[in-house]
Scaffold this motif. Structure first.
Motif, mmCIF file in Angstrom:
data_model
loop_
_atom_site.group_PDB
_atom_site.id
_atom_site.type_symbol
_atom_site.label_atom_id
_atom_site.label_comp_id
_atom_site.label_asym_id
_atom_site.label_seq_id
_atom_site.Cartn_x
_atom_site.Cartn_y
_atom_site.Cartn_z
ATOM 1 N N ASN A 81 6.332 12.119 4.319
ATOM 2 C CA ASN A 81 6.216 11.649 2.936
ATOM 3 C C ASN A 81 5.340 12.619 2.145
ATOM 4 O O ASN A 81 4.685 13.503 2.707
ATOM 5 C CB ASN A 81 5.701 10.205 2.857
ATOM 6 C CG ASN A 81 4.203 10.091 3.067
ATOM 7 O OD1 ASN A 81 3.580 10.936 3.704
ATOM 8 N ND2 ASN A 81 3.611 9.021 2.541
ATOM 9 N N SER B 181 4.533 15.059 -7.344
ATOM 10 C CA SER B 181 4.838 16.130 -6.389
ATOM 11 C C SER B 181 5.096 17.473 -7.070
ATOM 12 O O SER B 181 4.807 18.532 -6.504
ATOM 13 C CB SER B 181 6.037 15.749 -5.513
ATOM 14 O OG SER B 181 7.187 15.515 -6.304
ATOM 15 N N ASP C 295 10.136 11.737 -0.547
ATOM 16 C CA ASP C 295 9.938 10.681 -1.558
ATOM 17 C C ASP C 295 10.141 11.219 -2.963
ATOM 18 O O ASP C 295 10.730 10.554 -3.795
ATOM 19 C CB ASP C 295 8.539 10.031 -1.505
ATOM 20 C CG ASP C 295 8.373 9.040 -0.368
ATOM 21 O OD1 ASP C 295 9.402 8.596 0.178
ATOM 22 O OD2 ASP C 295 7.225 8.738 -0.005
ATOM 23 N N ILE D 206 7.551 11.816 -5.210
ATOM 24 C CA ILE D 206 6.708 11.008 -6.095
ATOM 25 C C ILE D 206 6.510 11.763 -7.412
ATOM 26 O O ILE D 206 6.671 12.984 -7.467
ATOM 27 C CB ILE D 206 5.356 10.683 -5.429
ATOM 28 C CG1 ILE D 206 4.571 11.973 -5.139
ATOM 29 C CG2 ILE D 206 5.560 9.876 -4.158
ATOM 30 C CD1 ILE D 206 3.173 11.717 -4.589
ATOM 31 N N VAL E 127 6.062 -0.129 -3.190
ATOM 32 C CA VAL E 127 5.691 -0.397 -4.581
ATOM 33 C C VAL E 127 6.816 0.022 -5.529
ATOM 34 O O VAL E 127 7.182 -0.715 -6.457
ATOM 35 C CB VAL E 127 4.382 0.325 -4.943
ATOM 36 C CG1 VAL E 127 4.112 0.231 -6.445
ATOM 37 C CG2 VAL E 127 3.221 -0.276 -4.166
ATOM 38 N N ARG E 128 7.390 1.195 -5.293
ATOM 39 C CA ARG E 128 8.451 1.668 -6.195
ATOM 40 C C ARG E 128 9.744 0.883 -5.993
ATOM 41 O O ARG E 128 10.516 0.695 -6.937
ATOM 42 C CB ARG E 128 8.655 3.166 -5.996
ATOM 43 C CG ARG E 128 7.438 3.982 -6.430
ATOM 44 C CD ARG E 128 7.676 5.466 -6.351
ATOM 45 N NE ARG E 128 8.686 5.899 -7.301
ATOM 46 C CZ ARG E 128 9.197 7.131 -7.310
ATOM 47 N NH1 ARG E 128 8.782 8.027 -6.415
ATOM 48 N NH2 ARG E 128 10.110 7.475 -8.191
ATOM 49 N N TRP F 83 0.991 7.715 6.702
ATOM 50 C CA TRP F 83 1.499 7.806 5.330
ATOM 51 C C TRP F 83 0.431 8.265 4.341
ATOM 52 O O TRP F 83 0.770 8.673 3.233
ATOM 53 C CB TRP F 83 2.065 6.472 4.823
ATOM 54 C CG TRP F 83 3.256 5.915 5.523
ATOM 55 C CD1 TRP F 83 3.407 4.648 5.981
ATOM 56 C CD2 TRP F 83 4.505 6.579 5.807
ATOM 57 N NE1 TRP F 83 4.639 4.462 6.547
ATOM 58 C CE2 TRP F 83 5.336 5.632 6.451
ATOM 59 C CE3 TRP F 83 4.993 7.864 5.605
ATOM 60 C CZ2 TRP F 83 6.621 5.941 6.877
ATOM 61 C CZ3 TRP F 83 6.279 8.165 6.036
ATOM 62 C CH2 TRP F 83 7.079 7.219 6.658
ATOM 63 N N SER F 84 -0.847 8.236 4.678
ATOM 64 C CA SER F 84 -1.892 8.571 3.719
ATOM 65 C C SER F 84 -2.146 10.076 3.653
ATOM 66 O O SER F 84 -1.897 10.811 4.610
ATOM 67 C CB SER F 84 -3.209 7.870 4.089
ATOM 68 O OG SER F 84 -3.744 8.426 5.282
ATOM 69 N N SER G 129 0.810 -1.213 0.000
ATOM 70 C CA SER G 129 0.000 0.000 0.000
ATOM 71 C C SER G 129 0.846 1.268 0.000
ATOM 72 O O SER G 129 0.359 2.336 -0.349
ATOM 73 C CB SER G 129 -0.941 0.023 1.211
ATOM 74 O OG SER G 129 -0.202 0.003 2.418
ATOM 75 N N SER G 130 2.114 1.165 0.395
ATOM 76 C CA SER G 130 2.941 2.368 0.478
ATOM 77 C C SER G 130 3.686 2.602 -0.830
ATOM 78 O O SER G 130 4.087 1.656 -1.524
ATOM 79 C CB SER G 130 3.948 2.259 1.630
ATOM 80 O OG SER G 130 4.970 1.339 1.316
ATOM 81 N N THR G 131 3.882 3.876 -1.151
ATOM 82 C CA THR G 131 4.610 4.246 -2.360
ATOM 83 C C THR G 131 6.015 3.671 -2.347
ATOM 84 O O THR G 131 6.505 3.159 -3.355
ATOM 85 C CB THR G 131 4.680 5.777 -2.483
ATOM 86 O OG1 THR G 131 3.356 6.281 -2.649
ATOM 87 C CG2 THR G 131 5.526 6.196 -3.673
ATOM 88 N N GLN H 217 2.605 12.074 0.273
ATOM 89 C CA GLN H 217 1.148 11.935 0.375
ATOM 90 C C GLN H 217 0.595 12.695 1.573
ATOM 91 O O GLN H 217 -0.432 13.371 1.469
ATOM 92 C CB GLN H 217 0.752 10.457 0.486
ATOM 93 C CG GLN H 217 0.677 9.740 -0.846
ATOM 94 C CD GLN H 217 1.997 9.068 -1.176
ATOM 95 O OE1 GLN H 217 3.004 9.305 -0.506
ATOM 96 N NE2 GLN H 217 1.997 8.244 -2.193
#
Length: 328
Positions: free
Chosen positions: A239, A272, A267, A269, A72-73, A214-215, A67-69, A241
């Motif tokens: 982070n 951003s 991060d 992302i 996944v990355r 984190w959300s 579920s976390s960026t 998000q």
């Protein structure tokens, strides 16, 4: 293979040499064998090859969360690097971080025949349930401080957080609030510790951190609290998000960014740079983390040994429009 050899008019050994790309087969014979393979729909049996070589060209990945960026990355980086080395990736999510669950995950990966395992999990979870990874398994651990026990690859969490806080103080802010990640997260705690250390070393007030999960939604809830603090002029979010939710809360409460409050994330992302305003953030090189994980795993496979120690991947501060000197 015997059928291919019969159709091509060659020996099974010649078919094997062509199939495995060995030199020493003349082009006319090679063409005959390839034509016979195509006509018969023959494909080499990768499982049989693996058993013969004692190598499966597959890396297992165990993770507690997708579920976390970051996870996944990192997984994307691992898969890309593995493919470049001619390896496949077998992913095995583990729902609950218990000894039995992780032991079961390693057993299942053993049944699926992998050459090495990359574990994406928090050392806090490891310590909390006293997990021990199976001995004699070639393991690389991501995002932990278990470097005295395993090969570890991690982003320089502390260095990135230090750079963010020092930048805000350098702009003239008297202190920096912190929107922290969850307590059980190793990365979040590293970033929080570095934030606190910079403020202490600089003789600044160390406010109580506000914690999220984190959300973006948790960042929004924390932002509603921070927006009511009139002396809040700068926030370091753990982070991007959560920084996004923070920006929304500040906007709703009439606190302008960066004129009233400066915000930095972590991060970098892809989105951003499209936040409003574009987010100043700490860039993590997830592709490099993935590459080093695969490199560490394959070095153990090829050298038939284990290694210990931590490799840190550098971060860099990306300055955009969400930060400025404090008003007045």
């Amino acid at each position: 293979m015997a059928d291919v050899a019969q159709l091509a008019g060659v020996s099974s050994q010649t078919v094997s040499r062509v199939s495995n790309g060995f030199p020493g087969v003349n082009e006319e014979t090679r063409s005959q064998v390839l034509a016979a393979m195509k006509e018969l729909g023959y494909r080499p049996n990768s499982a049989a090859r693996a058993l013969k070589r004692g190598e499966f060209r597959t890396i297992g990945v165990i993770t507690f969360s997708l579920s976390s960026t970051g996870n996944v990355r990192t997984l994307e980086g691992i898969a890309t690097a593995a493919a470049q080395e001619g390896y496949a990736v077998t992913l095995l999510p583990v729902a609950v971080p218990t000894q039995d669950e992780v032991r079961g995950a390693f057993s299942r990966l053993g049944e699926l025949a992998v050459d090495a395992v990359i574990v994406i999990m928090e050392v806090h979870l490891l310590d909390a349930v006293r997990l021990q990874l199976p001995p004699h398994v070639k393991v690389v651990v991501v995002d932990s401080d278990a470097g005295d026990r395993y090969t570890v690859v991690d982003t320089d969490q502390a260095g990135g957080a230090r750079a963010a806080v020092q930048y805000l103080l350098g702009l003239g802010h008297r202190t920096v609030r912190h929107l922290a990640g969850p307590e059980e997260s190793y990365a979040a705690e590293r970033r929080t510790a570095a934030w606190r250390a910079v403020l202490t070393e600089s003789g600044c007030e160390v406010p109580q951190p506000v914690r999220g999960d984190w959300s973006a939604e948790s960042g929004y809830r924390a932002g509603l609290v921070l927006a009511e603090q009139a002396d809040c002029t700068a926030v370091f979010a753990a982070n991007d998000q959560m920084a996004l939710g923070l920006l929304r809360a500040l906007h709703e409460r009439g606190r302008r960014v960066p004129e009233d409050v400066s915000v930095i994330g972590f991060d970098d992302i892809p989105e951003s740079g499209s936040f409003l305003p574009p987010l100043t953030t700490v860039h993590q090189d997830f592709a490099e983390v993935g590459r080093l994980c695969v490199e560490g795993a394959l070095s153990q496979v090829r050298e038939s040994g284990t290694a210990r120690g931590t490799t840190l991947v550098e971060t860099r501060l990306v300055v955009r429009g969400s930060t400025a000197a404090p008003a007045g």
